[in-house]
Design a protein around this motif. Structure first.
Motif, PDB file in Angstrom:
ATOM      1  N   ASN A  77      -7.585  -3.920   3.762  1.00 36.18           N
ATOM      2  CA  ASN A  77      -6.867  -5.076   3.064  1.00 36.18           C
ATOM      3  C   ASN A  77      -6.375  -4.723   1.834  1.00 36.18           C
ATOM      4  N   VAL A  78      -5.478  -3.685   1.857  1.00 38.27           N
ATOM      5  CA  VAL A  78      -4.684  -3.213   0.721  1.00 38.27           C
ATOM      6  C   VAL A  78      -3.104  -3.129   1.073  1.00 38.27           C
ATOM      7  N   PRO A  79      -2.336  -4.274   0.788  1.00 38.59           N
ATOM      8  CA  PRO A  79      -0.892  -4.142   1.311  1.00 38.59           C
ATOM      9  C   PRO A  79      -0.132  -2.856   1.135  1.00 38.59           C
ATOM     10  N   LEU A  80       0.774  -2.439   1.999  1.00 39.02           N
ATOM     11  CA  LEU A  80       1.487  -1.089   1.750  1.00 39.02           C
ATOM     12  C   LEU A  80       2.435  -1.277   0.413  1.00 39.02           C
ATOM     13  N   ASN A  81       2.727  -2.445  -0.017  1.00 44.02           N
ATOM     14  CA  ASN A  81       3.506  -2.372  -1.130  1.00 44.02           C
ATOM     15  C   ASN A  81       2.761  -2.349  -2.461  1.00 44.02           C
ATOM     16  N   SER A  82       1.395  -1.892  -2.124  1.00 47.15           N
ATOM     17  CA  SER A  82       0.553  -1.525  -3.250  1.00 47.15           C
ATOM     18  C   SER A  82       0.428  -0.167  -3.388  1.00 47.15           C
ATOM     19  N   TRP A  83       0.615   0.697  -2.305  1.00 46.19           N
ATOM     20  CA  TRP A  83       0.306   1.932  -2.023  1.00 46.19           C
ATOM     21  C   TRP A  83       1.333   2.864  -2.996  1.00 46.19           C
ATOM     22  N   ASP A  99       1.859  -0.221 -12.322  1.00 42.09           N
ATOM     23  CA  ASP A  99       2.274  -1.405 -11.398  1.00 42.09           C
ATOM     24  C   ASP A  99       3.825  -1.185 -11.003  1.00 42.09           C
ATOM     25  N   SER A 100       4.735  -0.329 -12.034  1.00 42.32           N
ATOM     26  CA  SER A 100       6.070  -0.503 -11.727  1.00 42.32           C
ATOM     27  C   SER A 100       6.041   0.666 -10.430  1.00 42.32           C
ATOM     28  N   ASP A 101       5.222   1.503 -10.072  1.00 45.95           N
ATOM     29  CA  ASP A 101       5.316   2.480  -9.132  1.00 45.95           C
ATOM     30  C   ASP A 101       4.871   2.029  -7.604  1.00 45.95           C
ATOM     31  N   CYS A 102       4.290   0.846  -7.526  1.00 43.85           N
ATOM     32  CA  CYS A 102       3.765   0.072  -6.564  1.00 43.85           C
ATOM     33  C   CYS A 102       4.879   0.404  -5.458  1.00 43.85           C
ATOM     34  N   GLY A 103       4.351   0.656  -4.114  1.00 44.36           N
ATOM     35  CA  GLY A 103       5.493   0.819  -2.792  1.00 44.36           C
ATOM     36  C   GLY A 103       6.031   2.293  -2.857  1.00 44.36           C
ATOM     37  N   LYS A 104       6.127   3.100  -4.025  1.00 40.32           N
ATOM     38  CA  LYS A 104       6.898   4.344  -3.808  1.00 40.32           C
ATOM     39  C   LYS A 104       6.062   5.435  -2.686  1.00 40.32           C
ATOM     40  N   GLY A 105       7.075   5.712  -1.907  1.00 43.59           N
ATOM     41  CA  GLY A 105       6.633   6.719  -0.706  1.00 43.59           C
ATOM     42  C   GLY A 105       5.743   6.054   0.291  1.00 43.59           C
ATOM     43  N   SER A 106       5.643   4.509  -0.064  1.00 41.16           N
ATOM     44  CA  SER A 106       4.766   3.955   1.241  1.00 41.16           C
ATOM     45  C   SER A 106       5.340   3.852   2.475  1.00 41.16           C
ATOM     46  N   THR A 121      -4.493   6.960 -12.006  1.00 39.40           N
ATOM     47  CA  THR A 121      -4.221   5.577 -12.552  1.00 39.40           C
ATOM     48  C   THR A 121      -5.581   4.716 -12.917  1.00 39.40           C
ATOM     49  N   ASN A 122      -5.253   3.718 -13.633  1.00 39.16           N
ATOM     50  CA  ASN A 122      -6.684   2.755 -14.069  1.00 39.16           C
ATOM     51  C   ASN A 122      -6.097   1.377 -13.558  1.00 39.16           C
ATOM     52  N   LYS A 123      -5.000   1.058 -12.661  1.00 40.98           N
ATOM     53  CA  LYS A 123      -4.785  -0.179 -12.181  1.00 40.98           C
ATOM     54  C   LYS A 123      -5.639  -0.515 -11.063  1.00 40.98           C
ATOM     55  N   SER A 124      -6.160  -1.622 -11.050  1.00 42.24           N
ATOM     56  CA  SER A 124      -7.171  -1.731  -9.895  1.00 42.24           C
ATOM     57  C   SER A 124      -6.349  -2.378  -8.640  1.00 42.24           C
ATOM     58  N   ASN A 125      -5.066  -2.814  -8.810  1.00 41.33           N
ATOM     59  CA  ASN A 125      -4.222  -3.108  -7.628  1.00 41.33           C
ATOM     60  C   ASN A 125      -3.421  -2.303  -7.011  1.00 41.33           C
ATOM     61  N   ILE A 126      -3.707  -0.934  -7.398  1.00 43.85           N
ATOM     62  CA  ILE A 126      -2.838   0.159  -6.765  1.00 43.85           C
ATOM     63  C   ILE A 126      -3.819   0.860  -5.879  1.00 43.85           C
ATOM     64  N   LEU A 127      -3.479   1.433  -4.671  1.00 41.83           N
ATOM     65  CA  LEU A 127      -3.871   2.467  -4.002  1.00 41.83           C
ATOM     66  C   LEU A 127      -2.903   3.833  -3.924  1.00 41.83           C
TER      67      LEU A 127
END
Length: 275
Positions: A77-83, A99-106, A121-127
Motif C-alpha cells: 500500500n505504498v505507490p511507486l511514485n513514493s519509492w 520528498d523531492s527524490d520520490c519516484g527516482k529509480g522506481s 530519510t526521516n520522511k514518513s511518506n517515502i519508501l
C-alpha cells in the motif's frame, strides 16, 4: 568480534501472509515501520528471472520488472511514485533523501540516485529500497525519531565500511548511537562465499576471524564483517539482529553466485506506516 550466538539468535524476519515477502516483524509491531526483503516468488518474470525480479539492470523484460514492482507496491500500500532507489555501484556513499527524490529509480534505472549504495530519510511518506542477489542488506532504524536507512553491502562496500558510513549519516542528524537498531538481512553465508586472495587483501587484519582458508581459496563471511564494523562504530550488540537466511543455500532467493550470474534481484525496503 562477532560471536556465533548472534547467528543462531531468533530470526528477525517473518514470512508475510502472501508467502513472498519477509518482514522485520518486531519493527512493524513496535514502531509501525514496514521493512522487508522479497523472495523470488510471486511475480511475473520468466526463467531465469522467475518470478519476482526487481532489477531493471538484468536482461529481464522491463515490463515484467515494472509489473513486479507494481505488485509489491499494492501489497505494501505504498505507490511507486513514493519509492526511491539508488544505482548501486558497490561503493560506500550514503545519501539523505527527501520528498523531492520520490519516484527516482522506481520506474527506470537511469534516473536513480547516482553513485550511491545507501539511502537515509526521516520522511514518513517515502519508501527507500535497494536490490540484492547475495550482497548484504543492512536495515537501520532510529527508534525515537523514526529516521531509517537501507544500505547495499557487497564485498567492496563492506571493506569500504558502508555500515559505519550509514551510522555517520545518523550522527550527522544528531541521533545518539544508542537509539539505532540494525538488521543484517538475508545474504550469502561464509560457507558459500568463496573469494580470491585479492579480495581478502582488502579485509583488515583485525577482522581475520571473518574468513577461513582452504587450499588456495578463502571463504568470507560478509555478515560477520558487517556486524564487527557496526560494533566498532558504536552500535550496541543488543541492537543488532542477524538473519540466518543464506541466499545461496535457499532456493527461494535469487543468488548471483549459485545461479552463475544469470539471475534476478530481490528488493529490500523500509518505510513508515505513519503515512
Amino acid at each position: 568480534m562477532m560471536k556465533n550466538r548472534r547467528i543462531t539468535m531468533k530470526e528477525p524476519f517473518l514470512l508475510g501472509k502472501n508467502n513472498n515477502i519477509l518482514y522485520i516483524d518486531h519493527w512493524r509491531q513496535k514502531f509501525n515501520i514496514l521493512a522487508g526483503f522479497s523472495t523470488r516468488n510471486g511475480g511475473v518474470s520468466e526463467s531465469p528471472y522467475n518470478s519476482f525480479n526487481f532489477g531493471f539492470h538484468v536482461d529481464d523484460n522491463p515490463a515484467y520488472v515494472l509489473r513486479n514492482r507494481e505488485i509489491l507496491a499494492k501489497e505494501l500500500n505504498v505507490p511507486l511514485n513514493s519509492w526511491v532507489l539508488a544505482d548501486q555501484i558497490h561503493g560506500n556513499n550514503v545519501e539523505v533523501v527527501d520528498d523531492s527524490d520520490c519516484g527516482k529509480g522506481s520506474y527506470k534505472l537511469n534516473d536513480a540516485i547516482r553513485n550511491t549504495d545507501g539511502l537515509i530519510t526521516n520522511k514518513s511518506n517515502i519508501l527507500i529500497a535497494a536490490l540484492f542477489a547475495d550482497c548484504v542488506p543492512l536495515f537501520f532504524l532510529a527508534k525515537k525519531n523514526l529516521t531509517f536507512a537501507i544500505s547495499h553491502a557487497g564485498w567492496k562496500g563492506t571493506v569500504g565500511n558502508i555500515a559505519a558510513k550509514t551510522i555517520q549519516a545518523f550522527q550527522n542528524q544528531s541521533i545518539p548511537l544508542e537509539e539505532i537498531e540494525v538488521v543484517i538481512g538475508p545474504s550469502i553465508c561464509g560457507q558459500c562465499y568463496e573469494v580470491s586472495e585479492q579480495v581478502i587483501k582488502h579485509v583488515p587484519d583485525t577482522y581475520s576471524s571473518v574468513y577461513s582458508r582452504l587450499d588456495s581459496s578463502y571463504f568470507l563471511n560478509l555478515k560477520e564483517l558487517n556486524y564487527a564494523q557496526l560494533i566498532e562504530a558504536g552500535i550496541q550488540s543488543s541492537n543488532i539482529y542477524v538473519s540466518k537466511y543464506c541466499t545461496a543455500h535457499d532456493s527461494q532467493f535469487f543468488s548471483h553466485r549459485r545461479d552463475d550470474n544469470k539471475t534476478g534481484r530481490m528488493i529490500g525496503f523500509i518505510t513508515s506506516q505513519n503515512r
